[in-house]
Structures are given as structure tokens and as C-alpha cells.
Write a protein that holds these residues in place. Structure first.
Motif, PDB file in Angstrom:
ATOM      1  N   ILE A 124     -15.037   8.568  30.179  1.00  0.00           N
ATOM      2  CA  ILE A 124     -15.030   9.988  30.557  1.00  0.00           C
ATOM      3  C   ILE A 124     -13.858  10.257  31.501  1.00  0.00           C
ATOM      4  O   ILE A 124     -13.145  11.259  31.361  1.00  0.00           O
ATOM      5  CB  ILE A 124     -16.360  10.369  31.240  1.00  0.00           C
ATOM      6  CG1 ILE A 124     -17.519  10.235  30.248  1.00  0.00           C
ATOM      7  CG2 ILE A 124     -16.304  11.787  31.811  1.00  0.00           C
ATOM      8  CD1 ILE A 124     -18.900  10.416  30.857  1.00  0.00           C
ATOM      9  N   LYS A 125     -13.636   9.343  32.444  1.00  0.00           N
ATOM     10  CA  LYS A 125     -12.527   9.492  33.386  1.00  0.00           C
ATOM     11  C   LYS A 125     -11.196   9.550  32.651  1.00  0.00           C
ATOM     12  O   LYS A 125     -10.341  10.404  32.949  1.00  0.00           O
ATOM     13  CB  LYS A 125     -12.528   8.320  34.367  1.00  0.00           C
ATOM     14  CG  LYS A 125     -11.371   8.353  35.361  1.00  0.00           C
ATOM     15  CD  LYS A 125     -11.361   7.116  36.237  1.00  0.00           C
ATOM     16  CE  LYS A 125     -10.171   7.157  37.196  1.00  0.00           C
ATOM     17  NZ  LYS A 125     -10.094   5.945  38.038  1.00  0.00           N
ATOM     18  N   GLU A 126     -10.998   8.671  31.678  1.00  0.00           N
ATOM     19  CA  GLU A 126      -9.737   8.630  30.929  1.00  0.00           C
ATOM     20  C   GLU A 126      -9.486   9.944  30.200  1.00  0.00           C
ATOM     21  O   GLU A 126      -8.363  10.469  30.214  1.00  0.00           O
ATOM     22  CB  GLU A 126      -9.763   7.466  29.943  1.00  0.00           C
ATOM     23  CG  GLU A 126      -9.743   6.089  30.617  1.00  0.00           C
ATOM     24  CD  GLU A 126      -9.932   4.956  29.623  1.00  0.00           C
ATOM     25  OE1 GLU A 126      -9.988   5.255  28.405  1.00  0.00           O
ATOM     26  OE2 GLU A 126     -10.027   3.786  30.045  1.00  0.00           O
ATOM     27  N   LEU A 127     -10.521  10.472  29.568  1.00  0.00           N
ATOM     28  CA  LEU A 127     -10.359  11.729  28.827  1.00  0.00           C
ATOM     29  C   LEU A 127     -10.131  12.904  29.774  1.00  0.00           C
ATOM     30  O   LEU A 127      -9.343  13.809  29.464  1.00  0.00           O
ATOM     31  CB  LEU A 127     -11.593  11.979  27.961  1.00  0.00           C
ATOM     32  CG  LEU A 127     -11.717  11.073  26.726  1.00  0.00           C
ATOM     33  CD1 LEU A 127     -13.095  11.185  26.098  1.00  0.00           C
ATOM     34  CD2 LEU A 127     -10.640  11.423  25.697  1.00  0.00           C
ATOM     35  N   GLU A 142     -11.019  18.283  24.819  1.00  0.00           N
ATOM     36  CA  GLU A 142     -12.288  18.795  25.352  1.00  0.00           C
ATOM     37  C   GLU A 142     -13.445  18.460  24.430  1.00  0.00           C
ATOM     38  O   GLU A 142     -14.533  18.072  24.885  1.00  0.00           O
ATOM     39  CB  GLU A 142     -12.201  20.305  25.553  1.00  0.00           C
ATOM     40  CG  GLU A 142     -11.358  20.719  26.749  1.00  0.00           C
ATOM     41  CD  GLU A 142     -11.215  22.226  26.845  1.00  0.00           C
ATOM     42  OE1 GLU A 142     -11.598  22.941  25.880  1.00  0.00           O
ATOM     43  OE2 GLU A 142     -10.715  22.710  27.878  1.00  0.00           O
ATOM     44  N   LYS A 143     -13.192  18.586  23.131  1.00  0.00           N
ATOM     45  CA  LYS A 143     -14.235  18.248  22.153  1.00  0.00           C
ATOM     46  C   LYS A 143     -14.572  16.764  22.218  1.00  0.00           C
ATOM     47  O   LYS A 143     -15.754  16.382  22.220  1.00  0.00           O
ATOM     48  CB  LYS A 143     -13.761  18.614  20.743  1.00  0.00           C
ATOM     49  CG  LYS A 143     -14.806  18.360  19.662  1.00  0.00           C
ATOM     50  CD  LYS A 143     -14.285  18.735  18.278  1.00  0.00           C
ATOM     51  CE  LYS A 143     -15.325  18.422  17.212  1.00  0.00           C
ATOM     52  NZ  LYS A 143     -14.817  18.742  15.844  1.00  0.00           N
ATOM     53  N   LYS A 144     -13.537  15.937  22.297  1.00  0.00           N
ATOM     54  CA  LYS A 144     -13.752  14.494  22.398  1.00  0.00           C
ATOM     55  C   LYS A 144     -14.479  14.133  23.693  1.00  0.00           C
ATOM     56  O   LYS A 144     -15.355  13.259  23.727  1.00  0.00           O
ATOM     57  CB  LYS A 144     -12.397  13.783  22.339  1.00  0.00           C
ATOM     58  CG  LYS A 144     -12.467  12.258  22.451  1.00  0.00           C
ATOM     59  CD  LYS A 144     -13.188  11.632  21.267  1.00  0.00           C
ATOM     60  CE  LYS A 144     -13.147  10.131  21.331  1.00  0.00           C
ATOM     61  NZ  LYS A 144     -13.925   9.483  20.258  1.00  0.00           N
ATOM     62  N   LEU A 145     -14.139  14.841  24.769  1.00  0.00           N
ATOM     63  CA  LEU A 145     -14.771  14.606  26.062  1.00  0.00           C
ATOM     64  C   LEU A 145     -16.266  14.925  26.012  1.00  0.00           C
ATOM     65  O   LEU A 145     -17.102  14.148  26.490  1.00  0.00           O
ATOM     66  CB  LEU A 145     -14.082  15.453  27.137  1.00  0.00           C
ATOM     67  CG  LEU A 145     -14.648  15.380  28.558  1.00  0.00           C
ATOM     68  CD1 LEU A 145     -14.589  13.962  29.096  1.00  0.00           C
ATOM     69  CD2 LEU A 145     -13.880  16.337  29.476  1.00  0.00           C
ATOM     70  N   GLU A 182     -18.180  15.001  23.337  1.00  0.00           N
ATOM     71  CA  GLU A 182     -18.847  14.025  22.459  1.00  0.00           C
ATOM     72  C   GLU A 182     -19.054  12.695  23.172  1.00  0.00           C
ATOM     73  O   GLU A 182     -20.124  12.083  23.064  1.00  0.00           O
ATOM     74  CB  GLU A 182     -18.008  13.818  21.187  1.00  0.00           C
ATOM     75  CG  GLU A 182     -17.975  15.029  20.265  1.00  0.00           C
ATOM     76  CD  GLU A 182     -17.004  14.846  19.110  1.00  0.00           C
ATOM     77  OE1 GLU A 182     -16.257  13.829  19.117  1.00  0.00           O
ATOM     78  OE2 GLU A 182     -16.970  15.709  18.211  1.00  0.00           O
ATOM     79  N   THR A 183     -18.029  12.251  23.904  1.00  0.00           N
ATOM     80  CA  THR A 183     -18.123  10.979  24.628  1.00  0.00           C
ATOM     81  C   THR A 183     -19.184  11.039  25.716  1.00  0.00           C
ATOM     82  O   THR A 183     -19.982  10.112  25.892  1.00  0.00           O
ATOM     83  CB  THR A 183     -16.759  10.624  25.260  1.00  0.00           C
ATOM     84  OG1 THR A 183     -15.769  10.557  24.231  1.00  0.00           O
ATOM     85  CG2 THR A 183     -16.824   9.296  25.992  1.00  0.00           C
ATOM     86  N   ARG A 184     -19.210  12.150  26.460  1.00  0.00           N
ATOM     87  CA  ARG A 184     -20.189  12.317  27.528  1.00  0.00           C
ATOM     88  C   ARG A 184     -21.610  12.294  26.966  1.00  0.00           C
ATOM     89  O   ARG A 184     -22.496  11.621  27.503  1.00  0.00           O
ATOM     90  CB  ARG A 184     -19.918  13.628  28.276  1.00  0.00           C
ATOM     91  CG  ARG A 184     -20.803  13.818  29.510  1.00  0.00           C
ATOM     92  CD  ARG A 184     -20.508  15.121  30.206  1.00  0.00           C
ATOM     93  NE  ARG A 184     -19.263  15.072  30.957  1.00  0.00           N
ATOM     94  CZ  ARG A 184     -18.216  15.864  30.755  1.00  0.00           C
ATOM     95  NH1 ARG A 184     -18.252  16.763  29.785  1.00  0.00           N
ATOM     96  NH2 ARG A 184     -17.144  15.756  31.496  1.00  0.00           N
ATOM     97  N   LYS A 185     -21.828  13.013  25.872  1.00  0.00           N
ATOM     98  CA  LYS A 185     -23.162  13.045  25.262  1.00  0.00           C
ATOM     99  C   LYS A 185     -23.572  11.664  24.753  1.00  0.00           C
ATOM    100  O   LYS A 185     -24.718  11.252  24.899  1.00  0.00           O
ATOM    101  CB  LYS A 185     -23.184  14.058  24.111  1.00  0.00           C
ATOM    102  CG  LYS A 185     -23.156  15.505  24.569  1.00  0.00           C
ATOM    103  CD  LYS A 185     -23.105  16.455  23.389  1.00  0.00           C
ATOM    104  CE  LYS A 185     -23.023  17.906  23.838  1.00  0.00           C
ATOM    105  NZ  LYS A 185     -22.903  18.843  22.682  1.00  0.00           N
ATOM    106  N   GLU A 186     -22.629  10.947  24.147  1.00  0.00           N
ATOM    107  CA  GLU A 186     -22.931   9.632  23.589  1.00  0.00           C
ATOM    108  C   GLU A 186     -23.292   8.635  24.691  1.00  0.00           C
ATOM    109  O   GLU A 186     -24.244   7.853  24.556  1.00  0.00           O
ATOM    110  CB  GLU A 186     -21.724   9.123  22.796  1.00  0.00           C
ATOM    111  CG  GLU A 186     -21.977   7.832  22.036  1.00  0.00           C
ATOM    112  CD  GLU A 186     -23.047   7.966  20.956  1.00  0.00           C
ATOM    113  OE1 GLU A 186     -23.703   6.939  20.675  1.00  0.00           O
ATOM    114  OE2 GLU A 186     -23.227   9.072  20.424  1.00  0.00           O
ATOM    115  N   ILE A 187     -22.534   8.663  25.790  1.00  0.00           N
ATOM    116  CA  ILE A 187     -22.791   7.738  26.899  1.00  0.00           C
ATOM    117  C   ILE A 187     -24.144   8.021  27.544  1.00  0.00           C
ATOM    118  O   ILE A 187     -24.955   7.113  27.766  1.00  0.00           O
ATOM    119  CB  ILE A 187     -21.667   7.817  27.950  1.00  0.00           C
ATOM    120  CG1 ILE A 187     -20.380   7.189  27.397  1.00  0.00           C
ATOM    121  CG2 ILE A 187     -22.082   7.124  29.258  1.00  0.00           C
ATOM    122  CD1 ILE A 187     -19.175   7.370  28.291  1.00  0.00           C
TER     123      ILE A 187
END
Length: 346
Positions: free
Chosen positions: A39-42, A68-71, A73-78
Motif C-alpha cells: 500500500i505504501k509503494e502504491l 488509484e484503482k490498483k491501490l 484493490e490492493t488495500r481490499k485484498e490485504i
């Protein structure tokens, strides 16, 4: 003369910091746990992309949207697949809102802090006072941690002494006298275990609070906003409604302490967290709490304002239900609730 004035000004600032350590306007530098690093990287990529757009004529709108979309998705997945130990880590996140953050955000300028147990001293690890949500007054109590080394020492790391629990009880009895509902915020690694605390009756103070809270004749709403450890949490944890934010924990012992007892080492804290069944989902399944309060995506620390609104609305909602009950009905229902917990086999 000018030098003396500067020295006096610096001394005043040092004294002000000691006696009023938390500034509600303080900006917290965002920190990240190990599993939050993607999340930090994105977020860093998004920030760089926005800076490029501001400082040049390049249109980066589409690129920013993709990041933003990738961020999201990543946040939700984690956060969809967190282990019990990761939730324990989140409950201790350095950017997570503490009791005074919630109180100041919910009550604004209406909050009036009250001090002292009228016997020993004012315990800075336990805060309490009067405040309003809308037009309704509440008595707020809760453990308060610090934001840095000095304030953590000032607040004793959120570990209350006996006088802290006696202060909380004094405020709850005052609320009962004036017919005001009580809101309790729990966030503590446990009651202070020092010799002096035991000498002043730590166990008795907690036991007295549990007894008195079971028969308090006003509504009590308990919200676990961080760590809910042992008797330190139970000392202000008896309520008509007990709510847990989803990234918090509630247990008789911390995973580290459990690991050190069973395995003589802290290395097994993750296994201990699994075995203790300390998450909000575990507590709800065991019928030890009434509701899990969903946090903003990424945890309460990622969107503090939204977390404040969610908690404020939950408190108001449950109070609207509880205020319909008479004092006698409140006590009877509360007693029945706690006496039915657990399983007994003859």
C-alpha cells in the motif's frame, strides 16, 4: 533582556508540553506495518504521479486513476485476509486514533474533562468527562495512550493504576446521579502491574468497577477501539452494548504474554493469537460482544475522520434503543446478559 525572554518562552513551552502533552491538531507521520508495504509503494507512486501533473504540462489523469484503482484493490485484498496476529498489530498501529481523538472529534468543544479520584491523584492513563453528541450529553471515559516517548510516559502507556479505575467509577456514579448515559472507550495493554498499584488495591478497584457497572441505572455503551487486555479492559468494560472495531482484540492475556507462559518465548505470539480467539469475529461468534463495527478500508488509521463518524453514529444508534428502557429494565437485562455468557457443564 531579549535572551532572558527567549529562555522564559522556551521554559514555558517545555512546561506546557509536560502538562498538556497531546495537541488535537498534531499531524501524525504515517507509518506502515510490514504487510502494509504494498500500500505504501502504491501511495508513493500516486503522489509522484500527482506531482508530475502539477509541475509539468503532461496529462497524468489516466495514470493516476489506474494507480488509484490498483491501490483500492490492493488495500481490499490485504485487509480481507488478515490473520489474528495482524489484527493485533493493527490495534497497536502508531497512527491509530486513541480515546481523546475520538472524544474530541465526536464532541468538539463541548467536551469538559474531569479529573481525580478524590483519594490519591489524577491518573493520566484514564480520562473522563462530559460531552455531547448532538443535543444529548454523555459521560465519556476511557484509557489514553501517548503519541511519542514523552506522552507515553505521561499516560503510563495507557495502563491505569487503581486511582484511574476509581476515577472512572466516580464519574460513572455522577452520570447515574444526573441520568446521563455512559460511553466507555477501551484501549489498554492491561492494568498497571507495578507493586505500588497492588499496594493501593488494583484488584479490588477493578472488581468494584465490574460490580458497580452491572447495577448502574443508566445506559452504558462500551466501544473497544484498540487493545482490550485482561482486567484492565474489564474494569470499564461492562455494558448494555459492547462494540468492537473490526481490527481490535479482546482477551484475558496478550499473545506475547501467552506465548512466554506456554513456550517460554515470545516467538510463538502468532500461534498464541490464533489459539486465544481474540478477534472481533471470534468475540461475536462466542456471544461476548454485541456488534462488530466495520472500519474504513485500510483500517481506522487510514481514514480517521470516517472512523470518528462511524463510531459516533453507532453510539447514537444504540443510545436511541437503550433510552427506551427503564432503569430497572436496564439493570435486569444487563445482569441477564452477563450471567448467560460461557458454558457450564455439571
Amino acid at each position: 533582556m531579549i535572551w532572558r525572554k527567549l529562555q522564559a518562552g522556551c521554559a514555558f513551552l517545555r512546561i506546557s508540553f509536560i502538562f498538556a502533552p497531546e495537541n488535537p491538531l498534531t499531524e501524525h507521520y504515517m507509518e506502515y506495518l510490514d504487510f502494509e508495504l504494498p500500500i505504501k509503494e502504491l501511495e508513493e507512486q500516486l503522489e509522484k504521479c500527482q506531482i508530475i501533473g502539477e509541475e509539468s504540462d503532461v496529462d497524468v489523469t489516466e495514470t493516476c486513476k489506474q494507480i488509484e484503482k490498483k491501490l483500492d484493490e490492493t488495500r481490499k485484498e490485504i485487509f480481507k485476509n488478515l490473520s489474528p496476529w495482524q489484527r493485533v498489530q493493527l490495534s497497536r498501529h502508531p497512527n491509530r486514533p486513541y480515546t481523546m481523538d475520538y472524544v474530541r472529534a465526536i464532541c468538539g468543544d463541548t467536551f469538559l474533562e474531569l479529573h481525580g479520584d478524590r483519594t490519591v491523584r489524577d491518573d493520566k492513563a484514564m480520562i473522563g468527562g462530559l460531552g455531547k453528541i448532538g443535543d444529548q450529553s454523555f459521560m465519556f471515559i476511557g484509557q489514553q495512550k501517548g503519541y511519542n516517548t514523552k506522552t507515553r510516559q505521561y499516560r503510563n502507556f495507557g495502563m491505569a493504576n487503581p486511582e484511574g479505575y476509581r476515577k472512572a467509577l466516580r464519574l460513572m456514579k455522577s452520570a447515574e446521579k444526573f441520568g446521563l448515559p455512559v460511553v466507555s472507550f477501551i484501549d489498554t495493554p492491561g492494568a498497571y502491574p507495578g507493586i505500588e498499584a497492588e499496594e493501593r488495591g488494583q484488584g479490588e478497584a477493578i472488581a468494584r468497577n465490574i460490580l458497580e457497572m452491572t447495577r448502574l441505572k443508566v445506559p452504558i455503551i462500551v466501544v473497544i477501539i484498540g487493545e482490550g487486555a485482561s482486567g484492565g479492559a474489564l474494569g470499564i468494560g461492562v455494558g448494555d452494548r459492547v462494540l468492537m472495531l473490526e481490527n481490535t482484540w479482546y482477551s484475558v492475556i496478550s499473545p506475547e504474554s501467552c506465548s512466554s507462559i506456554l513456550w517460554r518465548s515470545w516467538e510463538y505470539k502468532e500461534q498464541a493469537a490464533d489459539a486465544l480467539k481474540l478477534t472481533a469475529a471470534d468475540m461475536k461468534r462466542l456471544k461476548l460482544i454485541d456488534e462488530i463495527v466495520r472500519e474504513p478500508a485500510g483500517g481506522a488509521h487510514s481514514n480517521r475522520e470516517k472512523a470518528f463518524d462511524i463510531v459516533s453514529n453507532k453510539i447514537a444508534k444504540h443510545y436511541q434503543e437503550l433510552k427506551k428502557l427503564s432503569p430497572k429494565e436496564l439493570v435486569e437485562t444487563r445482569m441477564e446478559k452477563y450471567s448467560s455468557m460461557g458454558v457450564f457443564k455439571g
